[in-house]
Design an enzyme around this catalytic site. Structure first.
Site, PDB file in Angstrom:
ATOM      1  N   LYS A 212     -35.125   3.755   7.032  1.00 16.48           N
ATOM      2  CA  LYS A 212     -33.907   3.175   6.449  1.00 16.48           C
ATOM      3  C   LYS A 212     -32.680   3.784   7.128  1.00 16.48           C
ATOM      4  CE  LYS A 212     -31.509   2.721   1.966  1.00 16.48           C
ATOM      5  NZ  LYS A 212     -30.379   3.644   2.062  1.00 16.48           N
ATOM      6  N   HIS A 236     -25.952   2.854   4.950  1.00 21.18           N
ATOM      7  CA  HIS A 236     -25.907   3.700   3.747  1.00 21.18           C
ATOM      8  C   HIS A 236     -24.683   3.331   2.900  1.00 21.18           C
ATOM      9  CE1 HIS A 236     -28.333   7.459   2.802  1.00 21.18           C
ATOM     10  NE2 HIS A 236     -27.482   7.490   1.792  1.00 21.18           N
ATOM     11  N   ARG A 239     -21.503   5.377   3.565  1.00 23.51           N
ATOM     12  CA  ARG A 239     -21.370   6.746   3.057  1.00 23.51           C
ATOM     13  C   ARG A 239     -21.705   7.819   4.082  1.00 23.51           C
ATOM     14  NH1 ARG A 239     -21.002   7.027  -2.437  1.00 23.51           N
ATOM     15  NH2 ARG A 239     -22.245   8.892  -2.728  1.00 23.51           N
ATOM     16  N   ILE A 270     -24.755  -6.787  -0.516  1.00 24.15           N
ATOM     17  CA  ILE A 270     -25.468  -8.013  -0.931  1.00 24.15           C
ATOM     18  C   ILE A 270     -25.367  -8.089  -2.450  1.00 24.15           C
ATOM     19  CG2 ILE A 270     -27.741  -9.146  -1.012  1.00 24.15           C
ATOM     20  CD1 ILE A 270     -28.289  -7.759   1.718  1.00 24.15           C
TER      21      ILE A 270
END
Ligand SMILES: Cc1cc2nc3c(=O)[nH]c(=O)nc-3n(C[C@H](O)[C@H](O)[C@H](O)COP(=O)(O)O)c2cc1C
Length: 337
Positions: A212, A236, A239, A270
């Site tokens: 990720k 992220h 962030r 989203i």
């Protein structure tokens, strides 16, 4: 309760750092960390949200009027829709002490499973967070994805052991956490990992490994070379680094470079069924939605999760109906512009 009412409740139960806005678009929290905002100027979360709004839906209702199904098979499991709750760690610091990570993850994992989707859980400095999350995943038949930070090898091995014992469907690492201030001074050093180190993780586990925090073709190809089964195109939520591109703007080039051999998920701004449809049309296999699930749990626990999933499903069905798709596989690139 409807999502709007739950947001109202959430506002009452949170600290002032999150305003539980009607639409979570990164504007009101901007650069608040601690808090749910983005790093530096705070513009990346806003850009993520806006980029989906700049993609438009191509309507076509001249087609067979067959019932619409949002069911999807991912990680060997059938889900009600291709949506996962994204990992969120340190909830008490960022949202207020109505929850700590252990109590948040306990509600999230079960509520997502009951709603027909799956939760990713976050990681933190306190070992009890991963211990609790993996226990909850085990209690929920492995329907959950522990997301491990890029710690030093020994610590990763310990956390992988917990995830394996829990029978988790998949295991993730938020490789972009290298940009989090608290990881920088960590002893032993945590942060970036090379392809060889990621390969070692893949060899340790026998379930899909999800990387990720991929935002470039280069990064995606390295994750593929390492043997990862899945990537999450993510910054992220803004962030970890200011001034990055929106995820919607890099998704398609990454999909094209990686091909069909990997599962590709995307997150960042989203917020509704239309956005989910757009991500799928650009080639994603599914999406993660993170911040809105926190509001739902702070507002109405399991009921909040159910309300959000019901709403997302209805919006996705509507969009599919109006754009000529009856199954997730029938969503194609020409349905957005
Ligand atoms: C307060 C907060 C904590 C987060 N903690 C984690 C974490 O522990 N692990 C992780 O992989 N991502 C973490 N994220 C990032 C989210 O999973 C997600 O990638 C990001 O918020 C973008 O999705 P969204 O716009 O739907 O919120 C966190 C995000 C927020 C706002």
């Amino acid at each position: 309760m409807k999502v709007e009412q739950i947001l109202q409740k959430s506002r009452e139960n949170m600290n002032d750092l999150c305003k539980s806005c009607p639409v979570c678009n990164g504007r009101a929290c901007r650069n608040t960390i601690p808090g749910p905002g983005a790093k530096g100027s705070g513009t990346v979360a806003i850009r993520n949200y806006d980029a989906w709004k700049n993609i438009h839906l191509v309507m076509d209702t001249i087609c067979e009027n067959t019932p619409v199904s949002t069911q999807t098979n991912l990680f060997g499991h059938t889900f009600r829709l291709p949506v996962f709750a994204g990992p969120v760690g340190a909830v008490s610091m960022h949202y207020g002490d109505a929850y700590v990570d252990q109590t948040y993850n306990k509600v999230l994992i079960k509520a997502c499973k009951d709603a027909g989707i799956m939760a990713f859980t976050g990681d933190g400095m306190d070992d009890q967070i991963m211990i609790g999350a993996t226990q909850n995943i085990k209690e929920n038949d492995g329907i959950g994805v522990p997301t491990i930070k890029p710690w030093a090898k020994e610590m990763v091995v310990e956390k992988l052991k917990l995830a394996k014992e829990a029978g988790a469907l998949a295991i993730a690492m938020d490789i972009d956490a290298a940009g989090l201030p608290f990881l920088k001074g960590f002893v032993p050093p945590a942060g970036r990992k090379n392809v060889k180190e990621l390969k070692e993780i893949v060899q340790e586990i026998n379930v899909p490994f999800i990387v990720k925090g991929i935002l470039s073709v280069k990064g995606a190809l390295k994750a593929k070379e390492a043997g990862a089964s899945c990537i999450v195109v993510s910054n992220h939520g803004g962030r970890v680094l200011d001034d990055t591109p929106a995820t919607a703007d890099v998704l398609e080039e990454i999909v094209q470079a990686v091909g069909k051999d990997m599962t590709i998920l995307v997150d960042g701004g989203i917020r509704n069924g239309q956005d989910i449809f757009k991500a799928l049309a650009l080639g994603a296999d599914g999406v993660l939605i993170a911040r809105p699930f926190v509001n739902m749990i702070y507002g109405a626990q399991e009921e909040g999760v159910k309300a959000l999933v019901d709403q997302l499903e209805q919006e996705l069905i509507d969009t599919m109906e109006m754009c000529g798709a009856s199954t997730i596989q029938e969503i194609t690139r020409d349905m957005v512009r």
